[in-house]
Design an enzyme around this catalytic site. Structure first.
Site, PDB file in Angstrom:
ATOM      1  N   HIS A 198       0.910  -1.077  -0.025  1.00  9.34           N
ATOM      2  CA  HIS A 198       0.034   0.007  -0.001  1.00  9.34           C
ATOM      3  C   HIS A 198       0.937   1.207  -0.026  1.00  9.34           C
ATOM      4  CE1 HIS A 198      -2.970   2.963   1.520  1.00  9.34           C
ATOM      5  NE2 HIS A 198      -3.988   2.223   1.120  1.00  9.34           N
ATOM      6  N   CYS A 236      -3.936   2.724  -4.835  1.00 10.00           N
ATOM      7  CA  CYS A 236      -4.709   3.419  -3.790  1.00 10.00           C
ATOM      8  C   CYS A 236      -4.846   4.887  -4.357  1.00 10.00           C
ATOM      9  CB  CYS A 236      -4.209   3.509  -2.508  1.00 10.00           C
ATOM     10  SG  CYS A 236      -5.305   4.519  -1.373  1.00 10.00           S
ATOM     11  N   HIS A 263      -7.643   0.535  -4.067  1.00 10.22           N
ATOM     12  CA  HIS A 263      -8.604   1.169  -3.350  1.00 10.22           C
ATOM     13  C   HIS A 263      -8.911   2.365  -3.989  1.00 10.22           C
ATOM     14  CE1 HIS A 263      -6.446  -0.408   0.522  1.00 10.22           C
ATOM     15  NE2 HIS A 263      -7.165  -1.259   0.055  1.00 10.22           N
ATOM     16  N   ASP A 308     -13.105   2.865  -0.914  1.00  7.53           N
ATOM     17  CA  ASP A 308     -12.264   3.115   0.239  1.00  7.53           C
ATOM     18  C   ASP A 308     -13.000   3.891   1.218  1.00  7.53           C
ATOM     19  OD1 ASP A 308     -10.018   2.969   1.734  1.00  7.53           O
ATOM     20  OD2 ASP A 308      -8.691   3.758   0.351  1.00  7.53           O
ATOM     21  N   HIS A 309     -12.347   4.683   2.256  1.00 11.96           N
ATOM     22  CA  HIS A 309     -13.027   5.485   3.057  1.00 11.96           C
ATOM     23  C   HIS A 309     -14.222   6.369   2.546  1.00 11.96           C
ATOM     24  CE1 HIS A 309      -8.481   6.385   4.347  1.00 11.96           C
ATOM     25  NE2 HIS A 309      -8.994   5.048   4.607  1.00 11.96           N
ATOM     26  N   TYR A 322     -14.803   4.401   8.015  1.00 17.05           N
ATOM     27  CA  TYR A 322     -15.450   2.944   7.733  1.00 17.05           C
ATOM     28  C   TYR A 322     -16.884   2.640   8.110  1.00 17.05           C
ATOM     29  CZ  TYR A 322     -10.740   1.751   5.856  1.00 17.05           C
ATOM     30  OH  TYR A 322      -9.773   1.662   5.081  1.00 17.05           O
TER      31      TYR A 322
HETATM   32  C1  DNO Z   1      -6.540   3.114   5.357  1.00 19.33           C
HETATM   33  C2  DNO Z   1      -6.068   2.016   4.662  1.00 19.33           C
HETATM   34  C3  DNO Z   1      -4.572   1.706   5.393  1.00 19.33           C
HETATM   35  C4  DNO Z   1      -4.155   0.354   4.769  1.00 19.33           C
HETATM   36  C5  DNO Z   1      -2.857  -0.098   5.268  1.00 19.33           C
HETATM   37  C6  DNO Z   1      -2.466  -1.288   4.462  1.00 19.33           C
HETATM   38  O1  DNO Z   1      -7.907   3.316   5.427  1.00 19.33           O
HETATM   39  O2  DNO Z   1      -5.966   2.274   3.400  1.00 19.33           O
HETATM   40  O3  DNO Z   1      -4.807   1.730   6.787  1.00 19.33           O
HETATM   41  O4  DNO Z   1      -5.083  -0.787   5.415  1.00 19.33           O
HETATM   42  O5  DNO Z   1      -1.850   1.013   5.288  1.00 19.33           O
HETATM   43  O6  DNO Z   1      -1.484  -1.858   4.991  1.00 19.33           O
END
Ligand code: DNO
Length: 348
Positions: A198, A236, A263, A308-309, A322
């Site tokens: 990531h 991401c 992501h 993602d978020h 989340y």
């Molecule tokens: C945040 C995520 C990160 C991700 C880690 C992967 O929401 O994208 O916390 O899980 O960095 O190791």
């Protein structure tokens, strides 16, 4: 392409029953959260997760994350022990049918924001980052923790750790990443697992700590360390996209065949280094989500994606980024883009 949804396990107030009612979700991405970082995960606990997902008709093939112990990043004496444990975890995961492991190599802090409830004009709130506020934080005294972090330290531990990092330059961190990859990638290959690093979030150094997985040049370098698809990337959009220096399309080109997980989220940049997260659609932020997904699919991407978020909407409260509702909207939007692109209707 499969759309997965992050679930924090049996303690998550969002249930699999909730998730399986989002019609576009194929599977779950999860992890073991109650084992200290660096130790070996319990086979039965993992199996319980896999079986429970199966009962809910959800795939369980992706782990986010198997965290990397700080001693590995520091290149400490005990790194060997933790690398061996990491290999054991990969073997267990392979045995249980997992085929993608997301991880990161960010020293001490995982993703970082200055505001967990930044008010957006529509009355919802989202995560945001203001560089000046972060620079004013002293990690030795401020209470820093985020809902997505896989570990948190008490003040003394944190202080000690920050001291240890004083001698770790970017170059040393790269060398320690190489030591780690050289050991674990062969085991990942044997176990049928693609490793997906990531990017650093945000993609710049903070508190004097080096951050190295920041953009196109870094990804080229990462791949050249071990030239095998199993040494891959979590693409991401929000992490790379926080910096206007990053060209997401260039990264997709460089990482062709090596992106195993994506992501997909949107961000709106304001001043240099400042940004807030937004709803997923292109019109809400600076990222053209259609163009990104189109480029990914055209490059042959056939891995996992997840919304993602999300923002907090409709009065929802909970783990920042989340919640259920906005991520569900994001997933449906991603599926809509996917369907339009793959049916050829609006492909350039
Ligand atoms: C945040 C995520 C990160 C991700 C880690 C992967 O929401 O994208 O916390 O899980 O960095 O190791």
């Amino acid at each position: 392409m499969k759309i997965v949804f992050r679930w924090y396990g049996f303690d998550d107030k969002i249930t699999l029953e909730n998730i399986r009612q989002i019609p576009v979700i194929d599977g779950i991405v999860t992890a073991i959260y109650n084992t200290p970082v660096g130790e070996v995960w319990n086979f039965d606990s993992l199996k319980k997760l896999v079986d429970f997902c199966g009962k809910n008709n959800l795939d369980c093939k992706v782990i986010e994350s198997v965290p990397v112990h700080e001693d590995i990043k520091l290149g400490a004496e005990s790194a060997k022990y933790y690398i061996e444990n990491y290999k054991k975890n990969l073997r267990i995961l392979g045995e249980l049918g997992f085929n993608c492991v997301c991880y990161n190599f960010m020293p001490v802090f995982d993703w970082l924001r200055s505001d967990l409830k930044f008010n957006l004009p529509d009355g919802s709130n989202a995560l945001a980052y203001r560089h000046e506020d972060v620079l004013n934080l002293d990690p030795n005294v401020s209470d820093l923790s985020l809902p997505g972090w896989d570990s948190s330290y008490n003040k003394e531990e944190l202080h000690l750790l920050l001291e240890k990092y004083k001698s770790i330059t970017e170059e040393k961190l790269w060398a320690n990443l190489y030591t780690f990859l050289k050991e674990i990638i062969p085991v990942a290959i044997e176990s049928g697992i693609n490793m997906a690093i990531h990017p650093d979030d945000p993609p710049w150094g903070l508190f004097g700590l080096p951050r190295i997985i920041t953009g196109a040049r870094a990804i080229k370098k990462l791949f050249s360390l071990i030239d095998h698809p199993a040494n891959g990337l979590t693409f991401c959009t929000g992490s790379f996209g926080a910096s206007k220096e990053n060209d997401l399309f260039e990264i997709i080109k460089i990482a062709k065949g090596r992106i195993h997980f994506a992501h997909l989220r949107n961000v709106k940049r304001s001043r240099e280094f400042d940004f807030c997260e937004t709803a997923h659609p292109s019109k809400c932020g600076d990222i053209d989500m259609y163009a990104v997904l189109n480029a990914l699919l055209k490059s042959g991407f056939d891995g996992y994606v997840r919304p993602d978020h999300g923002r907090m909407i409709w009065g929802e409260s909970g783990r920042g980024g989340y919640g259920l509702y906005d991520r569900a909207l994001g997933a449906s939007y991603i599926y809509g883009l996917y369907e339009a692109i793959t049916k050829g209707g609006c492909n350039d």
